[in-house]
Design an enzyme around this catalytic site. Structure first.
Site, mmCIF file in Angstrom:
data_model
loop_
_atom_site.group_PDB
_atom_site.id
_atom_site.type_symbol
_atom_site.label_atom_id
_atom_site.label_comp_id
_atom_site.label_asym_id
_atom_site.label_seq_id
_atom_site.Cartn_x
_atom_site.Cartn_y
_atom_site.Cartn_z
ATOM 1 N N THR A 1 -0.544 0.538 6.675
ATOM 2 C CA THR A 1 -0.339 -0.542 5.707
ATOM 3 C C THR A 1 -0.242 -1.855 6.460
ATOM 4 O O THR A 1 0.283 -1.907 7.561
ATOM 5 C CB THR A 1 0.932 -0.313 4.868
ATOM 6 N N GLY B 1 -5.299 -5.678 5.994
ATOM 7 C CA GLY B 1 -6.403 -4.754 6.200
ATOM 8 C C GLY B 1 -7.500 -5.249 7.130
ATOM 9 O O GLY B 1 -8.073 -4.467 7.893
ATOM 10 N N THR C 1 0.861 -1.183 0.000
ATOM 11 C CA THR C 1 0.000 0.000 0.000
ATOM 12 C C THR C 1 0.893 1.226 0.000
ATOM 13 O O THR C 1 2.026 1.154 0.445
ATOM 14 C CB THR C 1 -0.886 -0.010 1.270
ATOM 15 N N ARG D 1 -13.628 -7.669 -2.349
ATOM 16 C CA ARG D 1 -13.009 -7.473 -1.027
ATOM 17 C C ARG D 1 -12.516 -6.021 -0.893
ATOM 18 O O ARG D 1 -11.871 -5.482 -1.793
ATOM 19 C CB ARG D 1 -11.853 -8.444 -0.855
ATOM 20 N N VAL D 2 -12.823 -5.401 0.225
ATOM 21 C CA VAL D 2 -12.356 -4.044 0.504
ATOM 22 C C VAL D 2 -11.551 -4.095 1.796
ATOM 23 O O VAL D 2 -11.989 -4.700 2.782
ATOM 24 C CB VAL D 2 -13.541 -3.067 0.635
ATOM 25 N N GLY D 3 -10.379 -3.483 1.778
ATOM 26 C CA GLY D 3 -9.520 -3.495 2.959
ATOM 27 C C GLY D 3 -9.709 -2.273 3.838
ATOM 28 O O GLY D 3 -10.725 -1.582 3.779
HETATM 29 N N1 ASP Z 1 -3.903 -2.638 3.968
HETATM 30 C C1 ASP Z 1 -4.042 -3.004 2.595
HETATM 31 C C2 ASP Z 1 -5.254 -3.850 2.421
HETATM 32 O O1 ASP Z 1 -5.503 -4.699 3.247
HETATM 33 C C3 ASP Z 1 -2.875 -3.720 2.060
HETATM 34 C C4 ASP Z 1 -1.553 -3.146 2.432
HETATM 35 O O2 ASP Z 1 -1.441 -2.278 3.252
HETATM 36 O O3 ASP Z 1 -0.557 -3.552 1.891
HETATM 37 O O4 ASP Z 1 -5.916 -3.688 1.434
#
Ligand code: ASP
Length: 263
Positions: free
Chosen positions: A182, A185, A132, A160-162
């Site tokens: 990051t 999620g 991210t 899917r939504v993080g």
């Molecule tokens: N937090 C992000 C998600 O879960 C992924 C990431 O931070 O690398 O979508």
């Protein structure tokens, strides 16, 4: 990242708003293709690219986000427009795409040639591999802002939504601090990490560092890993992580420039 930091520092030095600076930084990271966000995003399990992004202005507590967005170059730009051109905070999927098209956002012509996944390493089923980009800033007027953008988990289930576009989970800014997260999620949502940093500062009267470490430890105790970047109203910066490494850079008006991946 070093180049972007110089641009951001120059913008802030010239009096730019924190909100504009975090958007510019994240747009640069989306475009570079080195991270799993924007151009570097990896496809979901159906071979499609669904991207998430959010931006928040600490001075006004206004926020905008887009989730499961397909086909646009800069999800963070769409998030900013959701904040400024609608009475809403979060648009998802087809509705977000119609909104982005209506507002003239540049499209990805051909996903199969545009995206250059930042990591192509094999991911075991169930493994939460991710990446991210985010930025936080304090401007010369003391205003804080945060922005985050992601391709999400590699081979995630379609739809899917993080945490990234969930205000309070992966992105937060108020008058105390600005936070961009990051990591896995699902765990950041369950621990509401980004807003928890501010809550710990307010209710427990903790420093930014102690609040950020505490919020992250709470998430880690649920079984996740990751990290965050944060800045407070006094200009203190915290970049804690409980993962192996976290690419990060700091620039201050005193001339500090610090770019690292590991400890
Ligand atoms: N937090 C992000 C998600 O879960 C992924 C990431 O931070 O690398 O979508």
């Amino acid at each position: 990242m070093r180049g972007l930091l110089e641009d951001g520092a120059a913008m802030l030095g010239a009096g730019a708003a924190a909100l504009d600076v975090v958007q510019r930084m994240v747009a640069g990271l989306e475009a570079c293709g080195f991270h799993i966000a924007g151009k570097g995003s990896a496809p979901n399990a159906a071979g499609e690219w669904e991207l998430d992004a959010a931006i928040m202005d600490g001075a006004t507590r206004k926020a905008g986000a887009a989730a499961a967005l397909r086909g646009f170059l800069s999800p963070i730009g769409v998030a900013r427009a959701v904040m400024e051109k609608t009475p809403h905070v979060l648009l998802v999927g087809a509705g977000a795409e119609a909104f982005a098209a209506e507002h003239g956002f540049a499209r990805v012509d051909d996903p199969s040639t545009y995206y250059t996944p930042a990591t192509l390493r094999a991911v075991k089923p169930g493994e939460l591999a991710h990446g991210t980009v985010g930025a936080v800033a304090r401007d010369v007027s003391g205003r804080l802002a945060a922005a985050t953008s992601t391709g999400g988990l590699i081979r995630k289930v379609p739809g899917r939504v993080g945490d990234t576009p969930i205000i309070g989970a992966g992105t937060w800014a108020d008058q105390r601090c600005a936070v961009s997260c990051t990591g896995q999620g699902e765990l950041f949502i369950r621990a509401n990490v980004a807003a928890d940093v501010s809550a710990r500062m307010l209710y427990a009267r903790l420093s930014l560092h102690a609040a950020a470490a505490g919020a992250l430890a709470d998430m880690q105790a649920l079984g996740g890993d990751g990290g965050l970047i944060a800045v407070d109203a006094d200009g203190n910066v915290a970049t804690p992580f409980v993962s192996e490494g976290m690419k990060r850079g700091i620039a201050t008006s005193a001339g500090v420039r610090d770019v690292r991946t590991f400890r």
